[in-house]
Design a protein around this motif. Structure first.
Motif, PDB file in Angstrom:
ATOM      1  N   GLU A   2      47.333  44.579  33.356  1.00 18.60           N
ATOM      2  CA  GLU A   2      48.055  45.965  33.504  1.00 18.60           C
ATOM      3  C   GLU A   2      48.361  46.288  34.440  1.00 18.60           C
ATOM      4  OE1 GLU A   2      44.965  48.981  31.871  1.00 18.60           O
ATOM      5  OE2 GLU A   2      44.039  46.906  31.009  1.00 18.60           O
ATOM      6  N   LYS A   3      49.724  47.478  34.222  1.00 19.30           N
ATOM      7  CA  LYS A   3      49.890  48.476  35.635  1.00 19.30           C
ATOM      8  C   LYS A   3      48.863  48.894  36.780  1.00 19.30           C
ATOM      9  CE  LYS A   3      54.284  51.245  36.514  1.00 19.30           C
ATOM     10  NZ  LYS A   3      53.868  52.556  35.953  1.00 19.30           N
ATOM     11  N   ASN A   4      48.050  49.458  36.086  1.00 23.50           N
ATOM     12  CA  ASN A   4      47.380  50.233  37.050  1.00 23.50           C
ATOM     13  C   ASN A   4      46.024  49.047  37.067  1.00 23.50           C
ATOM     14  OD1 ASN A   4      48.411  51.903  37.703  1.00 23.50           O
ATOM     15  ND2 ASN A   4      48.679  53.182  35.712  1.00 23.50           N
ATOM     16  N   ASP A   5      45.865  47.833  36.577  1.00 24.59           N
ATOM     17  CA  ASP A   5      44.728  47.972  36.726  1.00 24.59           C
ATOM     18  C   ASP A   5      43.964  47.768  38.060  1.00 24.59           C
ATOM     19  OD1 ASP A   5      42.706  45.373  37.019  1.00 24.59           O
ATOM     20  OD2 ASP A   5      44.198  43.935  35.401  1.00 24.59           O
ATOM     21  N   PRO A   6      42.788  47.265  38.252  1.00 29.13           N
ATOM     22  CA  PRO A   6      42.050  47.772  39.807  1.00 29.13           C
ATOM     23  C   PRO A   6      41.649  46.404  40.294  1.00 29.13           C
ATOM     24  CG  PRO A   6      40.670  48.864  38.156  1.00 29.13           C
ATOM     25  CD  PRO A   6      42.129  47.951  37.619  1.00 29.13           C
ATOM     26  N   ILE A   7      41.889  45.771  39.158  1.00 27.14           N
ATOM     27  CA  ILE A   7      41.250  44.048  39.916  1.00 27.14           C
ATOM     28  C   ILE A   7      42.723  42.815  39.928  1.00 27.14           C
ATOM     29  CG2 ILE A   7      40.057  42.197  38.968  1.00 27.14           C
ATOM     30  CD1 ILE A   7      38.468  44.560  39.786  1.00 27.14           C
ATOM     31  N   ARG A   8      42.547  42.048  41.576  1.00 27.28           N
ATOM     32  CA  ARG A   8      43.826  41.417  41.181  1.00 27.28           C
ATOM     33  C   ARG A   8      43.072  40.050  41.415  1.00 27.28           C
ATOM     34  NH1 ARG A   8      46.980  43.783  46.222  1.00 27.28           N
ATOM     35  NH2 ARG A   8      47.730  46.191  45.086  1.00 27.28           N
ATOM     36  N   ILE A   9      43.188  38.978  40.065  1.00 30.28           N
ATOM     37  CA  ILE A   9      42.570  37.558  40.773  1.00 30.28           C
ATOM     38  C   ILE A   9      44.201  37.332  42.070  1.00 30.28           C
ATOM     39  CG2 ILE A   9      42.056  35.310  39.657  1.00 30.28           C
ATOM     40  CD1 ILE A   9      40.086  37.897  38.613  1.00 30.28           C
ATOM     41  N   VAL A  10      43.326  36.864  42.868  1.00 35.00           N
ATOM     42  CA  VAL A  10      43.769  36.650  43.792  1.00 35.00           C
ATOM     43  C   VAL A  10      43.820  34.572  43.829  1.00 35.00           C
ATOM     44  CG1 VAL A  10      44.284  38.244  45.460  1.00 35.00           C
ATOM     45  CG2 VAL A  10      42.578  36.706  45.757  1.00 35.00           C
ATOM     46  N   GLY A  11      42.760  34.024  43.650  1.00 35.75           N
ATOM     47  CA  GLY A  11      42.777  32.614  43.798  1.00 35.75           C
ATOM     48  C   GLY A  11      41.554  31.874  42.857  1.00 35.75           C
ATOM     49  N   GLU A  12      41.866  30.949  42.288  1.00 32.76           N
ATOM     50  CA  GLU A  12      40.645  30.430  41.881  1.00 32.76           C
ATOM     51  C   GLU A  12      40.362  29.001  41.809  1.00 32.76           C
ATOM     52  OE1 GLU A  12      40.589  31.867  37.378  1.00 32.76           O
ATOM     53  OE2 GLU A  12      40.729  29.538  37.229  1.00 32.76           O
ATOM     54  N   GLU A  13      39.493  28.589  42.203  1.00 28.90           N
ATOM     55  CA  GLU A  13      38.867  27.009  42.637  1.00 28.90           C
ATOM     56  C   GLU A  13      38.202  27.101  42.190  1.00 28.90           C
ATOM     57  OE1 GLU A  13      36.349  24.887  46.619  1.00 28.90           O
ATOM     58  OE2 GLU A  13      37.681  27.667  46.428  1.00 28.90           O
ATOM     59  N   ILE A  14      37.609  24.902  41.406  1.00 23.39           N
ATOM     60  CA  ILE A  14      37.008  24.924  40.635  1.00 23.39           C
ATOM     61  C   ILE A  14      36.105  23.974  41.419  1.00 23.39           C
ATOM     62  CG2 ILE A  14      36.718  23.286  38.836  1.00 23.39           C
ATOM     63  CD1 ILE A  14      38.681  25.192  37.763  1.00 23.39           C
ATOM     64  N   LEU A  15      35.159  24.290  41.781  1.00 20.18           N
ATOM     65  CA  LEU A  15      33.444  23.882  42.836  1.00 20.18           C
ATOM     66  C   LEU A  15      33.462  22.824  41.852  1.00 20.18           C
ATOM     67  CD1 LEU A  15      32.348  27.304  43.651  1.00 20.18           C
ATOM     68  CD2 LEU A  15      33.815  25.627  44.927  1.00 20.18           C
ATOM     69  N   SER A  16      33.010  23.068  40.765  1.00 22.82           N
ATOM     70  CA  SER A  16      33.214  21.375  39.884  1.00 22.82           C
ATOM     71  C   SER A  16      33.843  21.812  38.604  1.00 22.82           C
ATOM     72  CB  SER A  16      31.235  20.984  39.899  1.00 22.82           C
ATOM     73  OG  SER A  16      30.236  21.767  39.180  1.00 22.82           O
ATOM     74  N   ASP A  17      33.216  20.580  37.960  1.00 25.58           N
ATOM     75  CA  ASP A  17      34.293  20.783  36.427  1.00 25.58           C
ATOM     76  C   ASP A  17      33.699  19.366  35.422  1.00 25.58           C
ATOM     77  OD1 ASP A  17      35.091  21.014  34.032  1.00 25.58           O
ATOM     78  OD2 ASP A  17      37.462  20.957  34.946  1.00 25.58           O
ATOM     79  N   TYR A  27      39.305  37.428  44.404  1.00 26.64           N
ATOM     80  CA  TYR A  27      40.099  38.549  43.202  1.00 26.64           C
ATOM     81  C   TYR A  27      40.032  40.182  45.336  1.00 26.64           C
ATOM     82  CZ  TYR A  27      35.428  39.999  42.504  1.00 26.64           C
ATOM     83  OH  TYR A  27      33.820  40.659  42.055  1.00 26.64           O
ATOM     84  N   GLU A  28      40.585  40.851  44.426  1.00 27.16           N
ATOM     85  CA  GLU A  28      40.737  42.488  45.205  1.00 27.16           C
ATOM     86  C   GLU A  28      40.298  43.742  43.914  1.00 27.16           C
ATOM     87  OE1 GLU A  28      44.222  41.080  48.784  1.00 27.16           O
ATOM     88  OE2 GLU A  28      45.148  42.288  46.643  1.00 27.16           O
ATOM     89  N   GLN A  29      39.619  44.201  44.818  1.00 27.39           N
ATOM     90  CA  GLN A  29      39.479  45.020  44.290  1.00 27.39           C
ATOM     91  C   GLN A  29      39.739  46.533  44.564  1.00 27.39           C
ATOM     92  OE1 GLN A  29      35.150  45.303  42.841  1.00 27.39           O
ATOM     93  NE2 GLN A  29      35.186  47.341  41.614  1.00 27.39           N
ATOM     94  N   ARG A  30      40.530  47.701  43.249  1.00 23.42           N
ATOM     95  CA  ARG A  30      41.045  48.583  44.123  1.00 23.42           C
ATOM     96  C   ARG A  30      39.580  49.779  44.117  1.00 23.42           C
ATOM     97  NH1 ARG A  30      45.378  50.407  40.882  1.00 23.42           N
ATOM     98  NH2 ARG A  30      44.012  51.748  39.988  1.00 23.42           N
ATOM     99  N   ARG A  31      39.085  50.363  45.411  1.00 21.53           N
ATOM    100  CA  ARG A  31      37.995  50.580  45.278  1.00 21.53           C
ATOM    101  C   ARG A  31      38.474  52.381  44.617  1.00 21.53           C
ATOM    102  NH1 ARG A  31      33.533  49.211  47.830  1.00 21.53           N
ATOM    103  NH2 ARG A  31      32.871  50.680  48.430  1.00 21.53           N
ATOM    104  N   ARG A  32      37.283  52.975  44.624  1.00 12.23           N
ATOM    105  CA  ARG A  32      37.562  54.502  43.774  1.00 12.23           C
ATOM    106  C   ARG A  32      38.182  55.502  45.021  1.00 12.23           C
ATOM    107  NH1 ARG A  32      32.345  56.130  41.328  1.00 12.23           N
ATOM    108  NH2 ARG A  32      31.585  54.968  43.290  1.00 12.23           N
ATOM    109  N   ASP A  33      38.294  54.999  46.431  1.00 11.18           N
ATOM    110  CA  ASP A  33      38.612  55.942  47.191  1.00 11.18           C
ATOM    111  C   ASP A  33      39.998  55.523  47.626  1.00 11.18           C
ATOM    112  OD1 ASP A  33      38.897  53.275  48.585  1.00 11.18           O
ATOM    113  OD2 ASP A  33      37.004  53.780  50.154  1.00 11.18           O
ATOM    114  N   GLY A  34      40.265  54.917  46.336  1.00 12.36           N
ATOM    115  CA  GLY A  34      42.055  53.595  46.770  1.00 12.36           C
ATOM    116  C   GLY A  34      41.954  52.491  47.425  1.00 12.36           C
TER     117      GLY A  34
END
Ligand SMILES: Nc1nc2c(ncn2[C@@H]2O[C@H](COP(=O)(O)OP(=O)(O)O[C@H]3O[C@H](CO)[C@@H](O)[C@H](O)[C@@H]3O)[C@@H](O)[C@H]2O)c(=O)[nH]1
Ligand SMILES: [Mg+2]
Length: 192
Positions: A2-17, A27-34
């Motif tokens: 979503e446009k205002n999503d406070p979460i940005r997934i920036v990478g995903e590594e498979i450790l085991s499968d 991920y990056e999280q937009r905190r409540r202070d911006g």
């Protein structure tokens, strides 16, 4: 995203499968202070599950199982865990899976089951959602021995326990499995 999503997934590594993927997610999280804060978490992307508690109002019993659980063993508690019949969804719907698991694990065929709730056992480290059902049964609904699938390593004991004793087992800690605690408390609420 979503446009205002406070979460940005920036990478995903498979450790085991092996059985299911264990991922390290950045991920990056937009905190409540911006401000944006970067974090990393390990997540086990396991399948969802479905679980059912059957109650016989005539004999005043509930249908439960007992099986070895390695997680309980590593946690240092009694590893032969008392649980409601349950299984992982694989590709089936919760409604289909719950009936199939009931039959595989206990030998009972469900007449009618109704979904009462769904919960996440650990939304921080697991992707799993468990769909929970309640229903009634009687002795004549038994069609087989149950016990689970030997070829998959299952060796499941079927228990029929007095319903009030099962409620006491939640209170005194003999029953600790989350889906089982939740369903027994829901039944207790409905019967009161
Ligand atoms: N090879 C292998 N097999 C596995 C592994 N994990 C599970 N299995 C196999 O997958 C099957 C799982 O059995 P089910 O009856 O489908 O699932 P469950 O373990 O009872 O799952 C229920 O209880 C879990 C614990 O509370 C819940 O997490 C789950 O949602 C569900 O309700 C078993 O045959 C088991 O041997 C693994 O890491 N490796
Ligand atoms: Mg199972």
């Amino acid at each position: 995203m979503e446009k205002n999503d406070p979460i940005r997934i920036v990478g995903e590594e498979i450790l085991s499968d092996d059985y299911a993927p264990l991922k390290k997610v950045s991920y990056e999280q937009r905190r409540r202070d911006g401000s944006w804060q970067r974090q990393q978490r390990e997540v086990y992307a396991n399948a969802g599950g479905a679980a059912v508690l059957l109650h016989d109002p005539t004999r005043r019993t509930v249908l439960l199982t007992r099986q070895f659980r390695i997680g309980a063993r590593l946690a240092g508690i009694d590893a032969f865990v008392i649980e409601v019949p349950a299984g992982m969804l694989d590709d089936a719907s919760p409604d289909q899976r719950v009936r199939a698991e009931l039959c595989e694990e206990t030998g009972y065929r469900a007449k009618e089951v109704r979904k009462v709730l769904a919960f996440m056992p650990n939304p921080s480290s697991l992707t799993e959602i468990v769909h929970c059902y309640l229903g009634e049964y009687e002795r004549g609904d038994k069609q087989g021995e149950g016990g689970g699938k030997e070829e998959e390593g299952e060796d499941i004991e079927v228990l029929e326990i007095d319903v009030d004793e099962a409620f006491r087992m939640v209170e005194d800690g003999r029953i600790v499995d989350a889906k089982t605690v939740i369903l027994l408390q829901r039944l207790q609420q409905e019967l009161s």
